[in-house]
Design a protein around this motif. Structure first.
Motif, mmCIF file in Angstrom:
data_model
loop_
_atom_site.group_PDB
_atom_site.id
_atom_site.type_symbol
_atom_site.label_atom_id
_atom_site.label_comp_id
_atom_site.label_asym_id
_atom_site.label_seq_id
_atom_site.Cartn_x
_atom_site.Cartn_y
_atom_site.Cartn_z
ATOM 1 N N ASN A 120 -5.542 21.711 -11.671
ATOM 2 C CA ASN A 120 -4.910 22.357 -10.745
ATOM 3 C C ASN A 120 -5.553 22.922 -9.587
ATOM 4 N N ALA A 121 -6.878 22.976 -9.305
ATOM 5 C CA ALA A 121 -7.470 22.779 -8.073
ATOM 6 C C ALA A 121 -6.750 22.360 -7.323
ATOM 7 N N GLU A 122 -6.220 23.133 -5.849
ATOM 8 C CA GLU A 122 -5.888 22.353 -4.405
ATOM 9 C C GLU A 122 -6.968 21.384 -4.013
ATOM 10 N N LEU A 123 -6.619 20.603 -3.818
ATOM 11 C CA LEU A 123 -7.151 19.288 -2.528
ATOM 12 C C LEU A 123 -7.234 19.297 -1.272
ATOM 13 N N ASP A 124 -8.204 19.521 -0.776
ATOM 14 C CA ASP A 124 -8.338 19.142 1.042
ATOM 15 C C ASP A 124 -7.587 17.691 1.262
ATOM 16 N N THR A 125 -6.823 18.340 1.729
ATOM 17 C CA THR A 125 -6.120 16.394 1.938
ATOM 18 C C THR A 125 -6.395 15.939 3.610
ATOM 19 N N ASP A 126 -7.198 17.083 4.123
ATOM 20 C CA ASP A 126 -7.820 16.457 5.553
ATOM 21 C C ASP A 126 -9.630 15.941 4.942
ATOM 22 N N LYS A 127 -9.980 16.780 4.312
ATOM 23 C CA LYS A 127 -11.322 15.813 3.962
ATOM 24 C C LYS A 127 -11.583 14.589 2.385
ATOM 25 N N LEU A 128 -10.052 15.086 1.926
ATOM 26 C CA LEU A 128 -9.480 13.587 0.847
ATOM 27 C C LEU A 128 -9.471 12.706 1.957
ATOM 28 N N SER A 129 -8.855 12.344 2.750
ATOM 29 C CA SER A 129 -7.914 11.184 3.665
ATOM 30 C C SER A 129 -9.259 10.560 4.003
ATOM 31 N N GLN A 130 -10.717 11.799 5.197
ATOM 32 C CA GLN A 130 -11.928 11.370 5.635
ATOM 33 C C GLN A 130 -12.601 10.474 4.244
ATOM 34 N N VAL A 131 -12.729 10.865 3.497
ATOM 35 C CA VAL A 131 -13.537 10.800 2.343
ATOM 36 C C VAL A 131 -13.141 8.530 2.562
ATOM 37 N N PHE A 132 -11.676 8.763 2.303
ATOM 38 C CA PHE A 132 -10.960 6.955 2.007
ATOM 39 C C PHE A 132 -11.457 6.888 2.727
ATOM 40 N N ASN A 133 -11.031 7.272 4.245
ATOM 41 C CA ASN A 133 -11.020 5.962 5.324
ATOM 42 C C ASN A 133 -12.821 5.058 4.771
ATOM 43 N N MET A 134 -13.388 6.468 4.752
ATOM 44 C CA MET A 134 -15.221 5.760 4.976
ATOM 45 C C MET A 134 -15.062 4.943 4.157
ATOM 46 N N THR A 135 -14.247 5.083 2.534
ATOM 47 C CA THR A 135 -15.044 4.241 1.361
ATOM 48 C C THR A 135 -14.056 2.898 1.593
ATOM 49 N N PHE A 136 -12.901 2.804 1.905
ATOM 50 C CA PHE A 136 -12.230 1.305 2.342
ATOM 51 C C PHE A 136 -12.028 0.970 3.897
ATOM 52 N N ILE A 137 -13.599 1.676 4.791
ATOM 53 C CA ILE A 137 -13.060 1.144 5.703
ATOM 54 C C ILE A 137 -13.631 -0.773 6.285
ATOM 55 N N ASN A 138 -12.870 -0.942 7.184
ATOM 56 C CA ASN A 138 -12.437 -2.423 7.159
ATOM 57 C C ASN A 138 -11.360 -3.627 6.219
ATOM 58 N N GLN A 139 -10.808 -2.714 5.176
ATOM 59 C CA GLN A 139 -10.616 -3.398 4.136
ATOM 60 C C GLN A 139 -8.961 -3.499 4.552
ATOM 61 N N MET A 140 -8.169 -4.549 3.579
ATOM 62 C CA MET A 140 -6.944 -4.934 4.386
ATOM 63 C C MET A 140 -5.875 -4.224 2.841
ATOM 64 N N PHE A 141 -5.222 -4.067 3.183
ATOM 65 C CA PHE A 141 -4.270 -3.065 2.757
ATOM 66 C C PHE A 141 -2.922 -4.146 2.838
ATOM 67 N N THR A 142 -1.981 -3.550 1.524
ATOM 68 C CA THR A 142 -0.084 -4.248 1.878
ATOM 69 C C THR A 142 0.681 -3.219 1.027
ATOM 70 N N SER A 143 1.694 -3.326 1.469
ATOM 71 C CA SER A 143 2.654 -1.942 1.249
ATOM 72 C C SER A 143 2.961 -2.907 -0.546
ATOM 73 N N GLY A 144 2.980 -1.531 -1.648
ATOM 74 C CA GLY A 144 2.859 -1.323 -2.981
ATOM 75 C C GLY A 144 1.663 -1.805 -2.978
ATOM 76 N N GLN A 145 0.647 -2.266 -3.278
ATOM 77 C CA GLN A 145 -0.756 -2.704 -3.418
ATOM 78 C C GLN A 145 -1.391 -1.102 -4.050
ATOM 79 N N GLN A 146 -2.427 -1.658 -5.351
ATOM 80 C CA GLN A 146 -2.532 -0.317 -5.950
ATOM 81 C C GLN A 146 -4.388 -0.670 -6.152
ATOM 82 N N LEU A 147 -4.643 0.937 -5.708
ATOM 83 C CA LEU A 147 -5.956 1.159 -5.644
ATOM 84 C C LEU A 147 -6.570 2.180 -7.178
ATOM 85 N N VAL A 148 -8.241 2.165 -6.902
ATOM 86 C CA VAL A 148 -8.830 3.847 -7.771
ATOM 87 C C VAL A 148 -9.509 4.202 -6.400
#
Length: 756
Positions: A120-148
């Protein structure tokens, strides 16, 4: 990756046939890469197309055999690959495809990969987006794609909902950068970890979905898109419905799903003040924070929610108040100005709650103000199951009923949901509390001092506790069983064929009300002599219908009421019936509800003056009847119920001729005559049923009645039962019974002869 890539002609590289295999380690699985053996593709190749359709970002791994394409479970699920499936793979260079490939924005749906890891802990969406960008930098994405995605040791399941690409030349020229940046920094309105189940609201799925669509859907999209549509966000919604159905709970829980500021919750009466101008100032203070932020940030400001409970206390129709202060009207004016005045705010959402929508000023209900009107009605069977599950999972003696096995195995939530027709959410909660009190009572040690019995650890709440609780906590919109049982104290005695026929016709009208798509409202009038059993038959029809809402309107319940009070009470019963899908209203002695009325076409001056000075409320001859009550009944008897609501009206009268003079007969769809007892054979059946005499005494009584001259036998069954019970107390039962019947019949004959 833009969906258009799928149709882009790939560069002319040599295709390779490969076989799909799962990832050997979890570390490789969460990278969102696919892996191949070194040397199979040019080292400068970072992207591949599989089966000319699915684009992946590729990396090499030394331990992978040649001819193998290693994928994780999400990739196989998205592309519908199976293990060991042969596929064709060729290198892909999107930068030479002639299509914009640089990602501007990406919108994701995110949830915990495993429900057991949910928090139930609230997530920091700004920090979450930063980590996401760093983790998947230079990757290709398609609408409907799933990932962990792994964030701070917790794995999240992500799905690409939508994405936008940007023109590289535009970025080089410095245009469009601010819009993209602003959108990427916009805080998501809906919390990423939001689940509807966490709200603890049962039976309101449809209402909540409608509220989300009308009030919140437009706020999820970037302001630039909403601006293109030329629409403004919904600023207000009104929740209305019967008390206890979850209006306040829903409004309070809405804040849990939002990343908006903490909602301001105020009760209507709290706004009012005895000091001049203070009530209006209290309204202005509620909007002050939203105004300040909107002036500084404009459309990028956060959402401010203001919740008004008991809105009807401060927003009554202007001009309807009896006082001369004008405070109430000023409060309404101030609220209207703040919601949709000259300086319009687009960062507010007003939620008002009331069970008296009819009292709210109509200017407040128009579009641009409280424009979304959501009725929060009584829950259906599925909703009641949800509510019961929620309340039986709440803390109970510092434990939880289900998790701690305190709920006995014989408790069936499905059966309880069936038994709680027309119960509101609050009333179901009351049933659970009452059931727990019965469980408590079994484990209280009675003595000089009350204490807990030693076997309290074995305490169980069983089905009998809930059944007892249902009798103790009746629904407000349920069946007036006690009042109806009073009308059928002696049951129904089938002394003639017409009794069974009347009940059979009653069942047909019940089925018609329940099933017919053309007649959502059916009204029938039972008429006959006083004491003929009309009320008992009407009550029996109503109770046999098994409708969840059955109410009785009778003159006895309105003793001492003024004319307006009677109208309000009758109107309230009809309005309550509209809240239930199936309802029955029994109007007993309808002519007595009308007060004083004229029986006949003329009356003597002496009688009229006598009635006028004595001011009696209801007699056979009177100077007037209540036209206001008559008109109210005529309107309600002809008014069809709302959509998906069905209503059966059963009325009784002993004065059909009077109702005909008032043009009231035409308001009923059908009439049923209830005859009195007119033959000795019918009296014989009643005597057998009541067991007053033995066979010889009954034969003697009937012979004596048959020998009486100049007597027309006509007596209501109700009056006959009264005579039977009186004769039962006498030593000479036969003579007492015969003499009383003869006297009653002769008196009735004389009244008929004298009636004008």
């Amino acid at each position: 990756m833009d969906p258009r890539y799928r149709n882009a002609p790939p560069p002319q590289y040599q295709e390779i046939s490969m076989q799909v295999k799962p990832c050997p380690t979890d570390d490789l699985a969460i990278t969102n890469f696919v892996y191949v053996a070194p040397g199979q593709f040019d080292p400068s190749c970072h992207f591949i197309l599989v089966d000319d359709h699915f684009a992946f970002t590729v990396r090499t791994e030394a331990n992978i055999p040649r001819g193998v394409l290693v994928t994780n479970g999400m990739q196989r699920k998205w592309a519908q690959f199976s293990n060991d499936q042969p596929v064709t793979v060729l290198p892909f260079d999107p930068f030479n495809s002639g299509i914009d490939v640089y990602l501007g924005t990406i919108r994701l749906e995110i949830d915990y990969r495993k429900k057991s890891m949910a928090s139930n802990a609230e997530l920091d969406t700004d920090k979450l987006s930063q980590v996401f960008n760093m983790t998947f930098i230079n990757q290709m994405f398609t609408s409907g794609q799933q990932l962990v995605f792994d964030y701070q040791g917790t794995q999240f399941l992500c799905r690409v909902v939508d994405l936008d690409v940007v023109d590289l030349e535009v970025l080089k020229a410095g245009r469009g950068r601010s819009d993209s940046g602003a959108r990427s920094q916009t805080k998501q309105l809906i919390r990423a970890d939001f689940k509807f189940e966490d709200l603890g609201i049962g039976g309101l799925d449809d209402e909540f979905s409608a509220i989300f669509r009308r009030a919140f859907a437009s706020r999820i999209f970037p302001p630039s898109i909403v601006e293109k549509l030329g629409v403004q966000h919904v600023k207000g919604l009104l929740l209305y419905g019967p008390p206890g159905t979850g209006k306040t709970l829903m409004a309070r829980q809405i804040g849990k799903m939002l990343n908006a500021k903490e909602p301001k919750i105020v009760s209507g009466p709290e706004v009012l003040s005895k000091f001049v101008g203070q009530s209006e100032e209290n309204v202005r203070k509620l909007f002050a924070d939203a105004e300040a932020e909107y002036k500084s940030k404009g459309e990028e400001s956060g959402l401010h929610i203001i919740i008004f409970d008991e809105l009807d206390a401060i927003c009554k129709q202007r001009g309807s108040r009896g006082d001369s202060t004008g405070v109430g009207d000023s409060v309404v004016n101030q609220l209207l100005a703040k919601m949709d005045g000259v300086e319009q705010l687009n960062n507010i959402l007003i939620i008002g709650m009331t069970n008296r929508k009819d009292m709210i000023d109509e200017a407040l209900l128009r579009p641009g103000r409280l424009e979304v009107h959501m009725e929060v009605g009584l829950p259906d069977e599925n909703g009641r199951q949800q509510i019961l599950k929620i309340h039986t999972a709440k803390p109970f003696v510092s434990l939880k009923m289900r998790e701690s096995n305190i709920l006995d195995h014989d408790v069936s939530v499905g059966e309880l949901a069936e038994l709680t027709k027309n119960y509101s959410g609050a009333e179901i909660a009351g049933v659970v509390k009452a059931a727990s009190s019965y469980a408590f009572s079994r484990h209280i040690k009675v003595g000089t001092v009350a204490g807990v019995a030693p076997d309290v650890e074995n305490m169980k709440v069983n089905m009998s506790d809930f059944l007892s609780a249902l009798e103790e906590v009746p629904p407000a919109f349920g069946v007036s069983e006690a009042e109806l049982q009073q009308l059928v104290q002696n049951g129904i005695i089938p002394f003639a064929r017409h009794v069974d026929q009347i009940l059979k016709d009653g069942r047909l009208y019940v089925d018609q009300t329940r099933q017919s798509s053309h007649t959502p409202m059916v009204s029938i009038l039972l008429h006959g002599d006083a004491g003929a059993g009309k009320s008992a038959l009407a009550a029996t029809m109503a109770m046999e219908s098994d409708f969840p809402f059955i109410k009785l309107i009778s003159p006895e319940t309105m003793i001492g009421m003024t004319e307006n009070a009677k109208i309000n009470e009758i109107n309230k019963v009809f309005n309550d019936s509209y809240k239930s899908p199936l309802s029955v209203i029994v109007i007993d002695n309808i002519e007595r509800l009308l007060g004083k009325w004229i029986d006949g076409k003329a009356c003597s001056l002496t009688n009229a003056l006598t009635i006028f000075f004595l001011n009696t409320d209801w007699v056979d001859i009177g100077p007037r009847f209540s036209n206001a009550i008559l008109q109210a009944l005529l309107i309600l008897l002809k008014k069809p119920p709302p959509k998906d609501r069905r209503l059966l009206i059963i009325a009784t009268t002993s004065r059909r001729r009077i109702l005909k003079q008032m043009d009231m007969i035409d308001a009923f769809a059908s009439e049923i005559k209830v005859p009195a007892i007119t033959s000795l054979s019918e009296i014989d059946i009643v005597l057998k049923e009541m067991e007053l005499f033995n066979d010889q005494e009954r034969s003697d009584a009937l012979i004596e009645l048959g020998t009486v001259e100049n007597m027309t036998l006509s007596i209501g069954v109700k009056k006959l039962l009264m005579v039977i019970e009186m004769a039962r107390q006498d030593v000479d039962k036969v003579n007492k019974f015969v003499n009383t019947i003869v006297a009653l019949c002769k008196a009735a004959n004389e009244r008929d002869d004298d009636r004008f």
